[in-house]
Structure formats: structure tokens, C-alpha cells
Scaffold this active site. Structure first.
Site, PDB file in Angstrom:
ATOM      1  N   TYR A 186      67.689 -21.419  26.977  1.00  0.00           N
ATOM      2  CA  TYR A 186      68.490 -22.644  27.009  1.00  0.00           C
ATOM      3  C   TYR A 186      68.597 -23.215  25.593  1.00  0.00           C
ATOM      4  O   TYR A 186      68.072 -22.648  24.625  1.00  0.00           O
ATOM      5  CB  TYR A 186      67.889 -23.654  27.983  1.00  0.00           C
ATOM      6  CG  TYR A 186      68.126 -23.286  29.429  1.00  0.00           C
ATOM      7  CD1 TYR A 186      69.351 -23.527  30.040  1.00  0.00           C
ATOM      8  CD2 TYR A 186      67.129 -22.666  30.171  1.00  0.00           C
ATOM      9  CE1 TYR A 186      69.585 -23.167  31.365  1.00  0.00           C
ATOM     10  CE2 TYR A 186      67.345 -22.308  31.498  1.00  0.00           C
ATOM     11  CZ  TYR A 186      68.580 -22.552  32.090  1.00  0.00           C
ATOM     12  OH  TYR A 186      68.807 -22.192  33.388  1.00  0.00           O
ATOM     13  N   ARG A 324      55.735 -15.147  41.236  1.00  0.00           N
ATOM     14  CA  ARG A 324      55.371 -14.372  42.414  1.00  0.00           C
ATOM     15  C   ARG A 324      53.858 -14.464  42.671  1.00  0.00           C
ATOM     16  O   ARG A 324      53.177 -13.461  42.850  1.00  0.00           O
ATOM     17  CB  ARG A 324      55.829 -12.923  42.288  1.00  0.00           C
ATOM     18  CG  ARG A 324      57.307 -12.757  41.918  1.00  0.00           C
ATOM     19  CD  ARG A 324      57.798 -11.363  42.218  1.00  0.00           C
ATOM     20  NE  ARG A 324      57.917 -11.134  43.656  1.00  0.00           N
ATOM     21  CZ  ARG A 324      57.845  -9.933  44.233  1.00  0.00           C
ATOM     22  NH1 ARG A 324      57.625  -8.849  43.495  1.00  0.00           N
ATOM     23  NH2 ARG A 324      57.949  -9.814  45.533  1.00  0.00           N
TER      24      ARG A 324
END
Length: 674
Positions: A186, A324
């Protein structure tokens, strides 16, 4: 509570930086697209979304990227919450959000972003304008477009808006701010990385200069909210970038074009010294998007090695880490080994807002698993600017999608034809509401095509989802008949008030000589060890590519034949992260050959004939597998219609799609049946 001994440290009170939290679980930041008001506040949907996760037991909520006004980007009003767009609206809605979250003993941090830069989606770029970036570099979504260099006045304006944001966030009751981000490529990350930042002023050149934008923001927040107000940073230790738009695969030997580990450690120290008390760590950029948004092809706990390196180099910096980590054994070991200070669950909290409470009570088997498919979350954000979840249709629609109990006099006995995911979800929802669903499944077990789809090693969560449904249906007392096909004469209006046809799909057949020798992809997935050494897969869509990788793991020699220009051009995953990683894996895996712009003309006893741009070829094949799509199985529709019983057709029987649409179809129909 019956918390497993090894997990108890996950539920002990702790501190992350200066914020005291009740346990070690954080809700990872996910962009709250579709959860804002036009004035930059929180919509009722947004408030309920976060409150529901607080109810589920998470200790710290990080809102996901909101924006301060960036005068160079002209982000449409209402796309995301924005404190400085309408401070009064932000304060009033945020105060309701924080007070309700705090009622459950959770803390909540407001994540604020400086801008998107070269990765801003096309729909947010004003017509005729070029996206901005630190320098004149290629636009991520169209490399033929060159970004405009951001001016120093624009940079200073953003920094000033962070000062106002600090004061507003504190007044609204947020427990801190997390800045978004020297992370994922970003705008702030683009400034921080030399590959993207070619400036020669005080915001370019040395690492200190490239981090100046980010460090000035930390100072501005403290100026607005006070030196003691907690400020965190979303941070990618390493970029994993090979070139513009090209990411590195796990364990690949490559030359890093972005931020390497050495610079990542140096930058982390500088950012911590500048006032960022906690780093929320991952890896990747938009050029390697399958790192920041890991598909099922990535390992569980994939960011732990990065966190370990950073923790060893900078033991004084508290780390929040996602990636995860829904397995409590893995999460507990990461905390126990001192790798992480807080375990962050992002997508798992979309799938099941009660995951923390269920783990704490010693029942992780009761957790509805996240599939890492990214169809409902990143995929929906990418294409439809709204956050959802494939396996949990209620995500970000908690209030309006509440299940309403049916009046006893209106309760119906419902025949569900098919026990795949659509049939099971329909039965679950109907039973919760007080109807009496009865499943008839012609196979000997529930799960439908997902049983086959879950066979590759990286699809374990698909099988876990089937197991979750089986437990749910058993606990709800749903009547299930296995090995019991429904026939046209079985639709008796005296026995059934409603029918839901969830009969799935049937595979397409290849119209070439020798096609009778071919095996359907679902059958092949269930019989991988019996296919012989050389396997030809006809069709390079999602199923064909995943089957090819699974077979290669078992040491088969694989050739994928695709008639289009490349694999995954049709029926590919909706989310770019999944698609790009699968594409790279197929092309990079030794032992998988890919023939594109090619058509199979005949299937022989030990090979196939393929027409290619270079001329006819023969490919050795002990087995030939067709993965050329499916069509709805609607053979019972006329019989149901003739019976006069009201009915619905859902899932693949209505339209061949994916797990998300099967579940969403079923939820929609079953939640409104009266």
C-alpha cells in the site's frame, strides 16, 4: 470450561504493548468494505459485524483498514469509514461500536490507512486521472498506466489528517490505532521500498527517508491523542517480489526486488523507535498477493518463520501474527515458543465468530472451518466492494440474516434431494428454524463432489467442512437416508410439504473417439493411486490444475491439455491471490506439462492425440482424466412439478458454480421458507 491443558496460555490475560487484553486472540484486520455510512461512519451492519465477534470471545479486535482523507486519491465517500470526512458521524457511530464491544470484555483498535497508491482499484480512480504513488511507476492493475508522483504538500496533508484521526479515535473510545500500512504494497509501503520509491527529496533515498512518511504519521497521532495513546503498525517483514506483478513461491530461490529480510529487520527497529509499539506482521505485497492473502495452497502458520526471525532480532517488539493459525495446537506452540505475543485470526472469524469461545471450551471440532478459498472475503471485496464469507452467509449481515423460528403451525416436512453442501446447509437451517428436513442421498456418505474436491493435501479444510455439517445435522436430529436415491414416483404430496432439489451436477463428456476410456475428474481425485504413472488431464480450469498438483505430489507424471491460451482462463478462482498462486504453481512444478491452445482429437489405449499450434502430437497416458466442466442435474424437476409440491432448486442443480453459491443458495431458501 474444558480447555485443553496445552491451550490454556492462549486464554490467559496478557498485554500487547500497552493494551491489556483478556486472552491471546486478536481479530485480524479485514477491509470493512460495505460497512460504512456515506458520511464516513459505521453502518448498523458494520457495528453488528464487530460486536458479534466480541460476543464470540476474541480479546482484541482490529477493525480493518479505514481511511483518512488523502487529497491525492479522491476515495469515494462511504467506501470506507473515515474519521475526518464527517467527524460527528464518525464519533457517534464509533462510540456505539466501542461501547458495545467493550461490554464483552474485548478491546478494539481502529486501523487507519494513508492511501492505496499504485494499487488502488480502477473503480476508485477518477476518470481521466492517474493514480498517485511515491514516484512515476507502473499502475498495478494496468502497467501501461504510469502513476503520478505524490507531492510533498499532499504528503503533509495526509499526516495532518492522522493528527485529527488520533484525537477522534481516542474520543470515540478506541483502545488504540493501528496504521495501515508499511505492509502489502500500500502507499506507505511503496514509500518504504526502494523498488517503488525513486524520489530524491526527503521522502526518498535512504531507508530513514523512505520511512519518513510512516514515522511522521506516528508522531502526528501522538500529537493528536497524547504520547501514551497506543499506536501499532501493520507490517510486512519481506516483500517476496521477483518483478512487477510477479511474486515468489514458497521455498523458491529468487532475487528479492522489494524489501528483503535484512532491511525488514532494520526498518522494524526504526519504526518501533518512532513510536509504533506493536507490529502486526506478515509478508508480501500486491505484486505477490498470495502471501498477504494466503490461499489454501499456502501452509498453515506461513508467517511464523518471518515472525521468528524478527522476534529473534528484535525481542523487545511485541508481535501480532496471523496466517492460517486456526489450529490451536499451532497457535499455542507459537506463543509458548515466544514467536508471537498475540495470535491473529482474520478469515476464521468470518467463517465462525465463535471460534475463540469454542476452542476455549475444548471443542475445536465444533468450529465451522475457513477454507481459505477467499471467494466471499477478498473475492467479493475485489469485485463487488463488500466483505462476506463463503461458508457463513451471515457474515456482515448478522442482524438482517438472523434465523427466525417458524410458528409450529407452519412447520413443514421438507424432502431434500441430495446430501452435498447445498442439501446439508438447507437441512441445517431448516432444522434450526423448526422445520423437519429429511435428506435422501444416493451415495453412501454426505458431502457430494466436495468429498473428491477435498482429496488434495491442500484441501483438508474442505473435508473438515463436511465433518462439521455431519456433526451439526446429528446434533439437530436431522433424518438422513444414505444410499437411497430418490425416483420420480417418490414425490407424494401427502408425505411432503416442500421439496428442495439439491441433486448437484453431472460431468460434461468429451465428444472424441475413445472418450469411453476417460475418467471424470471427481472419480480420478478419489482414485489417484490407481491412475498409473502418466496421467493426461483434459481441461486446465480450477479442477484440472488442482488435480494436477495433487497427482504430482504422488509422483505421477502429469500433462494438462487446455484449449484456451492459458490455464485458469475459465472457471478460475474469483480471488486474484488464489488464481495467481495456483497458476504459478502449475507452471513452476517439475513433472507437470502444460499444452495450451490444444485440443484432444482422440483417446487411445496408452496415449492421446492432441492438435497443437505446432501440429499433431501424441501424449503418453496410462489414464486420461476429463475436467471440462459440469452441467446441472435437473432430471427430477418435471416429476416434482407434476406432483404439485412446492419446490426450490439450489446449488449446482440450479447453476454450476462453487461452494459459496451452494451454501448461499441453501441459506437463502431455507431461511425464508414459511
Amino acid at each position: 470450561m474444558n480447555t485443553k491443558t496445552e491451550w490454556r496460555l492462549l486464554f490467559e490475560p496478557t498485554r500487547v504493548g500497552s493494551i491489556a487484553v483478556k486472552n491471546r486472540y486478536a481479530m485480524g484486520p479485514m477491509g470493512p468494505l460495505g460497512l460504512a455510512t456515506p458520511g464516513g461512519g459505521w453502518s448498523p451492519r458494520g457495528i453488528e459485524y464487530y460486536v458479534r465477534r466480541a460476543q464470540g470471545g476474541v480479546g482484541l479486535i482490529i477493525t480493518g483498514v479505514c481511511q483518512v482523507t488523502n487529497p491525492a486519491e479522491h476515495l469515494p465517500a462511504g467506501a470506507l469509514p473515515n474519521p475526518v470526512l464527517n467527524p460527528a458521524e464518525f464519533l457517534s457511530t464509533s462510540r456505539e461500536l466501542t461501547e458495545r464491544v467493550h461490554a464483552y470484555g474485548a478491546k478494539i483498535v481502529f486501523q487507519a490507512g494513508a492511501g492505496f497508491g499504485r494499487v488502488i482499484v480502477p473503480g476508485m480512480v477518477p476518470h481521466g486521472s492517474a493514480p498517485v504513488a511515491p514516484s512515476a511507476i507502473p499502475y498495478r492493475w494496468d502497467p501501461s498506466v504510469t502513476c503520478r508522483e505524490m507531492t510533498t504538500d499532499e504528503i503533509h496533508a495526509v499526516v495532518g489528517n492522522f493528527r485529527a484521526t488520533g484525537a477522534l479515535a481516542k474520543a470515540a473510545g478506541f483502545d488504540g490505532i493501528q496504521v495501515h500500512a508499511v505492509h502489502e504494497g500500500y502507499l506507505l509501503d511503496q514509500f518504504a521500498i526502494e523498488f517503488y520509491n525513486h524520489r530524491t527529496d526527503e521522502y526518498g533515498g535512504s531507508l530513514e527517508n523512505r520511512l519518513r512518511f510512516a514515522t511522521e504519521i506516528a508522531s502526528a497521532i501522538h500529537a493528536g491523542a497524547g504520547d501514551e495513546y497506543p499506536v501499532q503498525l501493520r507490517y510486512s517483514l519481506r516483500s517476496m517480489v521477483k518483478d512487477w506483478g510477479v511474486g515468489a513461491l514458497p521455498d523458491e530461490d529468487f532475487v528479492e526486488r522489494g524489501r528483503d529480510t535484512e532491511e525488514g529487520i532494520a526498518a522494524a527497529r526504526m519504526l518501533h523507535d518512532a513510536g509504533y509499539e506493536v507490529l502486526d506482521v506478515d509478508a508480501g505485497t500486491y505484486d505477490s498477493w498470495f502471501w498477504n492473502h494466503p490461499p489454501m495452497y499456502q501452509k498453515k502458520g506461513l508467517f511464523l518463520p518471518f515472525a521468528k526471525v524478527l522476534k529473534e532480532a528484535c525481542p523487545d517488539i511485541p508481535l501480532i501474527v496471523a496466517g492460517r493459525l486456526d489450529d490451536p495446537d499451532l497457535a499455542a506452540s507459537a506463543v509458548r515458543d515466544g514467536i508471537v505475543d498475540m495470535v491473529s485470526l482474520a478469515r476464521p472469524l468470518l467463517a465462525d465468530p465463535d471460534i475463540v469461545r469454542k476452542i476455549e471450551s475444548g471443542h475445536p471440532e465444533a468450529v465451522r472451518p475457513c477454507l481459505s478459498c477467499q471467494e466471499g472475503c477478498i473475492g467479493r471485496i475485489e469485485h463487488y466492494v463488500s466483505l462476506r464469507c463463503a461458508v457463513n452467509p451471515m457474515t456482515a449481515r448478522e442482524r438482517e440474516y438472523q434465523l427466525v423460528a417458524v410458528q409450529p403451525r407452519n412447520a413443514k416436512r421438507v424432502l431434500i434431494v441430495g446430501g452435498g453442501l447445498a442439501g446439508m446447509e438447507a437441512a441445517r437451517v431448516l432444522a434450526v428454524r423448526g422445520h423437519t428436513p429429511v435428506i435422501h442421498e444416493k451415495a453412501e456418505r454426505l458431502g457430494g463432489v466436495v468429498i473428491a474436491g477435498g482429496q488434495p493435501s491442500f484441501k483438508e479444510d474442505d473435508l473438515a467442512l463436511i465433518a462439521w455439517y455431519e456433526r451439526e445435522l446429528q446434533s439437530l436430529g436431522v433424518e438422513v437416508h444414505l444410499g437411497d436415491a430418490v425416483h420420480p414416483g417418490d414425490f407424494d404430496p401427502q408425505q411432503w410439504d416442500h421439496v428442495i432439489l439439491a441433486s448437484g451436477s453431472v460431468p460434461n463428456r468429451l465428444p472424441v473417439p475413445g472418450a469411453e476410456r476417460a475418467i471424470d475428474a471427481c472419480d480420478a481425485l478419489l482414485e489417484q493411486d490407481s491412475l498409473g504413472h502418466d496421467v493426461a488431464i483434459i481441461g486446465g480450469g480450477l479442477t484440472g490444475c488442482e488435480l494436477g498438483l495433487s497427482l504430482r505430489e504422488r509422483n505421477h507424471n502429469v500433462t494438462i491439455v487446455e484449449m484456451l491460451d492459458d490455464v485458469l482462463e475459465k472457471n478460475s478462482p474469483l480471488c486474484m491471490a488464489n488464481e495467481s498462486m495456483l497458476h504459478e504453481m502449475v507452471h513452476a512444478t517439475a513433472g507437470i506439462g502444460v499444452a495450451t491452445k490444444a485440443r484432444v482429437s482422440a483417446i487411445g489405449s496408452s496415449d492421446i492425440s492432441v492438435d497443437t499450434p505446432a501440429g499433431p502430437q501424441r501424449v503418453a497416458a496410462d489414464s486420461v482424466v476429463t475436467a471440462i466442466g459440469y452441467r446441472p442435474n435437473t432430471e427430477l424437476v418435471e416429476a416434482i412439478r407434476d406432483s404439485g409440491i412446492p419446490f426450490n432448486v439450489i446449488g449446482d442443480a440450479r447453476r454450476c458454480a462453487n461452494i459459496m453459491y451452494a451454501i448461499w443458495d441453501a441459506f437463502e431458501v431455507a431461511s425464508h421458507l414459511e
